[in-house]
Design a protein around this motif. Sequence first.
Motif, PDB file in Angstrom:
ATOM      1  N   ARG A  62       0.786  -1.591  -0.416  1.00  0.00           N
ATOM      2  CA  ARG A  62       0.002  -0.039   0.180  1.00  0.00           C
ATOM      3  C   ARG A  62       0.450   1.243   0.403  1.00  0.00           C
ATOM      4  O   ARG A  62       2.225   0.927   0.109  1.00  0.00           O
ATOM      5  N   PRO A  63       0.053   2.544  -0.607  1.00  0.00           N
ATOM      6  CA  PRO A  63       0.734   3.421  -0.160  1.00  0.00           C
ATOM      7  C   PRO A  63       1.851   3.492   1.163  1.00  0.00           C
ATOM      8  O   PRO A  63       0.507   3.420   1.777  1.00  0.00           O
ATOM      9  N   ALA A  64       2.272   3.852   1.711  1.00  0.00           N
ATOM     10  CA  ALA A  64       3.039   5.061   3.058  1.00  0.00           C
ATOM     11  C   ALA A  64       1.531   5.827   3.386  1.00  0.00           C
ATOM     12  O   ALA A  64       1.846   7.047   2.234  1.00  0.00           O
ATOM     13  N   PRO A  65       1.655   6.223   4.218  1.00  0.00           N
ATOM     14  CA  PRO A  65       0.281   6.878   5.474  1.00  0.00           C
ATOM     15  C   PRO A  65       1.427   8.176   4.680  1.00  0.00           C
ATOM     16  O   PRO A  65       0.083   9.935   4.059  1.00  0.00           O
ATOM     17  N   ALA A  66       2.495   8.628   4.392  1.00  0.00           N
ATOM     18  CA  ALA A  66       2.813   9.917   3.526  1.00  0.00           C
ATOM     19  C   ALA A  66       3.249  10.750   3.128  1.00  0.00           C
ATOM     20  O   ALA A  66       2.339  11.872   2.444  1.00  0.00           O
ATOM     21  N   ARG A  67       2.174   9.542   1.620  1.00  0.00           N
ATOM     22  CA  ARG A  67       2.601   9.545   0.785  1.00  0.00           C
ATOM     23  C   ARG A  67       0.558   9.636   0.324  1.00  0.00           C
ATOM     24  O   ARG A  67       0.360  11.432  -0.016  1.00  0.00           O
ATOM     25  N   MET A  68      -0.284   9.786   0.814  1.00  0.00           N
ATOM     26  CA  MET A  68      -1.253  10.023   1.148  1.00  0.00           C
ATOM     27  C   MET A  68      -1.835  11.123   1.885  1.00  0.00           C
ATOM     28  O   MET A  68      -2.467  12.457   1.306  1.00  0.00           O
ATOM     29  N   VAL A  69      -1.148  11.825   2.633  1.00  0.00           N
ATOM     30  CA  VAL A  69      -0.410  13.109   2.768  1.00  0.00           C
ATOM     31  C   VAL A  69      -0.614  14.419   1.623  1.00  0.00           C
ATOM     32  O   VAL A  69      -1.621  14.852   1.803  1.00  0.00           O
ATOM     33  N   GLY A  70       0.834  13.937   1.305  1.00  0.00           N
ATOM     34  CA  GLY A  70       1.261  14.261   0.209  1.00  0.00           C
ATOM     35  C   GLY A  70      -0.107  14.152  -0.438  1.00  0.00           C
ATOM     36  O   GLY A  70       0.168  15.513  -1.553  1.00  0.00           O
ATOM     37  N   ALA A  71      -0.836  14.001  -0.925  1.00  0.00           N
ATOM     38  CA  ALA A  71      -1.776  13.976  -1.847  1.00  0.00           C
ATOM     39  C   ALA A  71      -3.118  15.203  -1.578  1.00  0.00           C
ATOM     40  O   ALA A  71      -3.536  15.497  -1.930  1.00  0.00           O
ATOM     41  N   SER A  98      -4.287   2.843   4.966  1.00  0.00           N
ATOM     42  CA  SER A  98      -3.265   4.132   4.940  1.00  0.00           C
ATOM     43  C   SER A  98      -4.056   5.493   5.193  1.00  0.00           C
ATOM     44  O   SER A  98      -3.389   6.778   5.631  1.00  0.00           O
ATOM     45  N   ALA A  99      -4.832   5.362   4.184  1.00  0.00           N
ATOM     46  CA  ALA A  99      -5.490   6.209   3.847  1.00  0.00           C
ATOM     47  C   ALA A  99      -6.676   7.296   5.506  1.00  0.00           C
ATOM     48  O   ALA A  99      -6.408   8.583   5.259  1.00  0.00           O
ATOM     49  N   ARG A 100      -6.587   6.584   5.871  1.00  0.00           N
ATOM     50  CA  ARG A 100      -7.784   7.163   7.293  1.00  0.00           C
ATOM     51  C   ARG A 100      -5.946   7.005   8.403  1.00  0.00           C
ATOM     52  O   ARG A 100      -6.460   8.244   9.165  1.00  0.00           O
ATOM     53  N   LEU A 101      -5.496   6.589   8.364  1.00  0.00           N
ATOM     54  CA  LEU A 101      -3.938   7.234   8.976  1.00  0.00           C
ATOM     55  C   LEU A 101      -3.815   8.496   8.642  1.00  0.00           C
ATOM     56  O   LEU A 101      -3.340   9.317   9.052  1.00  0.00           O
ATOM     57  N   ALA A 102      -3.586   8.588   7.247  1.00  0.00           N
ATOM     58  CA  ALA A 102      -3.272  10.401   5.905  1.00  0.00           C
ATOM     59  C   ALA A 102      -4.598  11.513   7.095  1.00  0.00           C
ATOM     60  O   ALA A 102      -4.038  12.908   7.200  1.00  0.00           O
ATOM     61  N   ALA A 103      -5.250  10.835   6.997  1.00  0.00           N
ATOM     62  CA  ALA A 103      -6.349  11.637   7.139  1.00  0.00           C
ATOM     63  C   ALA A 103      -6.211  12.532   8.912  1.00  0.00           C
ATOM     64  O   ALA A 103      -6.643  13.745   8.303  1.00  0.00           O
ATOM     65  N   ALA A 104      -5.549  11.979   9.454  1.00  0.00           N
ATOM     66  CA  ALA A 104      -5.372  12.569  10.385  1.00  0.00           C
ATOM     67  C   ALA A 104      -4.703  13.198  10.386  1.00  0.00           C
ATOM     68  O   ALA A 104      -4.392  14.712  11.171  1.00  0.00           O
ATOM     69  N   GLU A 105      -3.227  13.673   9.181  1.00  0.00           N
ATOM     70  CA  GLU A 105      -2.872  14.650   9.847  1.00  0.00           C
ATOM     71  C   GLU A 105      -2.981  15.328   8.003  1.00  0.00           C
ATOM     72  O   GLU A 105      -1.807  16.274   7.892  1.00  0.00           O
ATOM     73  N   SER A 106      -3.870  15.085   7.402  1.00  0.00           N
ATOM     74  CA  SER A 106      -4.385  16.195   6.475  1.00  0.00           C
ATOM     75  C   SER A 106      -5.113  17.933   6.491  1.00  0.00           C
ATOM     76  O   SER A 106      -4.864  18.135   7.649  1.00  0.00           O
ATOM     77  N   SER A 111     -13.329  12.280   3.885  1.00  0.00           N
ATOM     78  CA  SER A 111     -13.550  11.071   4.429  1.00  0.00           C
ATOM     79  C   SER A 111     -13.223  10.267   3.557  1.00  0.00           C
ATOM     80  O   SER A 111     -13.044  10.320   2.648  1.00  0.00           O
ATOM     81  N   VAL A 112     -12.518   9.265   4.208  1.00  0.00           N
ATOM     82  CA  VAL A 112     -13.051   7.994   3.411  1.00  0.00           C
ATOM     83  C   VAL A 112     -13.229   7.580   3.291  1.00  0.00           C
ATOM     84  O   VAL A 112     -14.201   6.654   4.125  1.00  0.00           O
ATOM     85  N   VAL A 113     -13.266   6.575   2.056  1.00  0.00           N
ATOM     86  CA  VAL A 113     -14.834   5.832   1.151  1.00  0.00           C
ATOM     87  C   VAL A 113     -14.019   4.051   1.594  1.00  0.00           C
ATOM     88  O   VAL A 113     -13.292   4.059   0.239  1.00  0.00           O
ATOM     89  N   ASP A 114     -14.743   3.409   1.657  1.00  0.00           N
ATOM     90  CA  ASP A 114     -14.514   1.906   1.144  1.00  0.00           C
ATOM     91  C   ASP A 114     -15.195   1.402  -0.154  1.00  0.00           C
ATOM     92  O   ASP A 114     -16.325   1.734  -0.092  1.00  0.00           O
ATOM     93  N   SER A 115     -13.940   0.822  -1.956  1.00  0.00           N
ATOM     94  CA  SER A 115     -14.880   1.321  -2.947  1.00  0.00           C
ATOM     95  C   SER A 115     -15.423  -0.061  -2.470  1.00  0.00           C
ATOM     96  O   SER A 115     -16.855   0.303  -3.385  1.00  0.00           O
ATOM     97  N   THR A 116     -15.337  -0.725  -2.012  1.00  0.00           N
ATOM     98  CA  THR A 116     -15.678  -2.270  -1.600  1.00  0.00           C
ATOM     99  C   THR A 116     -15.274  -2.833  -3.258  1.00  0.00           C
ATOM    100  O   THR A 116     -15.952  -3.815  -3.522  1.00  0.00           O
ATOM    101  N   THR A 117     -14.737  -2.226  -4.528  1.00  0.00           N
ATOM    102  CA  THR A 117     -14.341  -2.732  -5.308  1.00  0.00           C
ATOM    103  C   THR A 117     -12.556  -2.336  -5.999  1.00  0.00           C
ATOM    104  O   THR A 117     -12.273  -1.779  -5.202  1.00  0.00           O
ATOM    105  N   MET A 118     -12.058  -2.562  -6.919  1.00  0.00           N
ATOM    106  CA  MET A 118     -11.154  -1.709  -7.510  1.00  0.00           C
ATOM    107  C   MET A 118     -11.467  -1.405  -9.105  1.00  0.00           C
ATOM    108  O   MET A 118     -12.588  -1.596  -9.260  1.00  0.00           O
TER     109      MET A 118
END
Length: 314
Positions: A62-71, A98-106, A111-118
């Motif tokens: 997965r992407p590191a939370p830091a990369r998510m924060v960068g987005a 990772s997205a949920r962890l990063a959201a705290a640093e945004s 709001s993080v959504v699990d798409s249930t798909t890909m």
Amino acid sequence: MGVVTDSTACLPDELVAALGGTLAVVPLTVTIDGRSLVEGEGVTGETVAQAEENERELSTSRPAPARMVGAYEYLAGQGCTEIVSVHAAAQLSSTVSSARLAAAESPVPVSVVDSTTMGMAMGFAALAGARSAVRGEGFAAVEEVIRSVATTSRTALYVDSLEPLRRGGRVGRAGALLGSALSIKPLLRLEDGVIEPLARVRTTGKAIERLGRWALAEARALGPGPVVCAVHSVTRQDLAERLTGLLTESAEKDTDGAEPVTWAEPIVQAPLAAAVTAHIGSGAIGVAVARMPEDSSGPTRTGKPTPRDGLIPS
């Protein structure tokens, strides 16, 4: 208002570029024989296909939370004051964690959504949300659009072999097919984040025809509204073109006596992302159908800059 997704959405660069400054894609990492490579920065589906052919060891992370924060910081810098972050099904990837962890640093609410798909089933959801954001719709409305498109979309796959899925621990209920004869061509579907058997046929040609019939039936079942479709491939472009042709012809004539399907937009040719290819095999063909919002009629250009290759840089 902005939208973030990840590279398993398999979004073509031109669709991301049309929404630059509103839609950002975070890449996953693929490891080949112990060497970690970031999607779009040294590894593609074709790279994975070559590694697979040479029997290299493949894995993803997965992407590191830091990369998510960068987005999130990137979109905040483009003027977005809120973000919806939609990612691959939690059963298939830990990216959503990772997205949920990063959201705290945004720097802005996320709001993080699990798409249930890909794949483009998720990609269409991200596009619908970004288009809604460009039209000026609010946080709650954009999130609802993303959830609605993601959870009602449908995905099916033809795979050469179930072995890549077995190695990655993502075979799901499709594991029941592992003991099938080599002459059987497995068709799979993704249902609520779980890979399930769809059908077994004996030739590749029949597999493509069956995928086409399935996609048309699912498109009709989605009900009224703009319906869109994407076809995924890496090394079997011939099969992807054949499937696209079958699906395009459905807009011109009845199929088995059923009502023809009219696609709201041209069928998207979407190469499989490197991380997806690593888990389902380079010979796979995928198809996704989704119902878009009534007022979502194609990309709206924002005129803002777009990250290189549609992916957020390090």
